[in-house]
Design a protein around this motif. Structure first.
Motif, mmCIF file in Angstrom:
data_model
loop_
_atom_site.group_PDB
_atom_site.id
_atom_site.type_symbol
_atom_site.label_atom_id
_atom_site.label_comp_id
_atom_site.label_asym_id
_atom_site.label_seq_id
_atom_site.Cartn_x
_atom_site.Cartn_y
_atom_site.Cartn_z
ATOM 1 N N ILE A 124 -10.723 5.610 0.157
ATOM 2 C CA ILE A 124 -10.191 4.279 0.424
ATOM 3 C C ILE A 124 -10.873 3.310 -0.525
ATOM 4 O O ILE A 124 -12.096 3.209 -0.546
ATOM 5 C CB ILE A 124 -10.438 3.876 1.890
ATOM 6 C CG1 ILE A 124 -9.722 4.862 2.814
ATOM 7 C CG2 ILE A 124 -9.966 2.456 2.129
ATOM 8 C CD1 ILE A 124 -10.043 4.655 4.266
ATOM 9 N N GLU A 125 -10.082 2.604 -1.312
ATOM 10 C CA GLU A 125 -10.636 1.674 -2.288
ATOM 11 C C GLU A 125 -10.779 0.276 -1.720
ATOM 12 O O GLU A 125 -11.798 -0.372 -1.916
ATOM 13 C CB GLU A 125 -9.756 1.646 -3.531
ATOM 14 C CG GLU A 125 -9.777 2.953 -4.293
ATOM 15 C CD GLU A 125 -8.887 2.923 -5.510
ATOM 16 O OE1 GLU A 125 -8.416 1.834 -5.893
ATOM 17 O OE2 GLU A 125 -8.650 3.999 -6.077
ATOM 18 N N ASN A 126 -9.789 -0.239 -1.031
ATOM 19 C CA ASN A 126 -9.828 -1.593 -0.486
ATOM 20 C C ASN A 126 -9.394 -1.561 0.962
ATOM 21 O O ASN A 126 -8.488 -0.813 1.335
ATOM 22 C CB ASN A 126 -8.876 -2.524 -1.247
ATOM 23 C CG ASN A 126 -9.339 -2.783 -2.654
ATOM 24 O OD1 ASN A 126 -10.527 -2.797 -2.920
ATOM 25 N ND2 ASN A 126 -8.396 -2.990 -3.558
#
Length: 136
Positions: A67-69
């Motif tokens: 999960i990046e953001n």
């Protein structure tokens, strides 16, 4: 005599036409029965297909997820302590700087042998100088 002749001809004609209609009706009934049988077979195969399609869908297994953001639109941080009951409350409440109270108690076994004596430690008393003001 002419009457009987026509009567025989008429009856034979009626019988032939009735036999022809009966044969035609039998053929139509047989064709309809065949069509009904084919429709039943088609419905049975369609029902089997829909049942096989309605079984559990294939499961998806995710082994690694990155999960990046994370965007949070709304966070509800309200707490409802209205029904919270406290039966027993233990502990101490320290207000201000009480550094000596926050230290964990040391057992006698953990102290060195020269500290483990029964004489209480002597603390030097603070020196206080009091001077009075003179009015001049």
């Amino acid at each position: 005599m002419l009457y009987t002749y026509f009567q025989k001809k008429l009856t034979s004609y009626i019988q032939k036409s009735m036999n022809a209609e009966q044969n035609e009706m039998k053929d139509k009934i047989q064709a309809l029965e065949k069509e009904i049988q084919s429709l039943k077979k088609g419905l049975a195969t369609d029902a089997k297909d829909t049942i096989s399609c309605q079984q559990e869908p294939a499961k998806i297994v995710i082994e690694h997820l990155s999960i990046e953001n994370v965007n949070i639109d709304h966070a509800d941080l309200s707490n409802n302590f209205g029904n919270l009951g406290i039966k027993d409350l233990k502990g101490q409440l320290y207000i201000g700087t009480t550094y000596d109270k926050l230290k964990p108690p040391v057992s006698k076994e953990a102290l060195p042998s020269h500290v483990n004596q029964t004489t209480p430690p002597t603390h030097p008393s603070p020196k206080v100088n009091v001077t009075s003001r003179t009015n001049s």
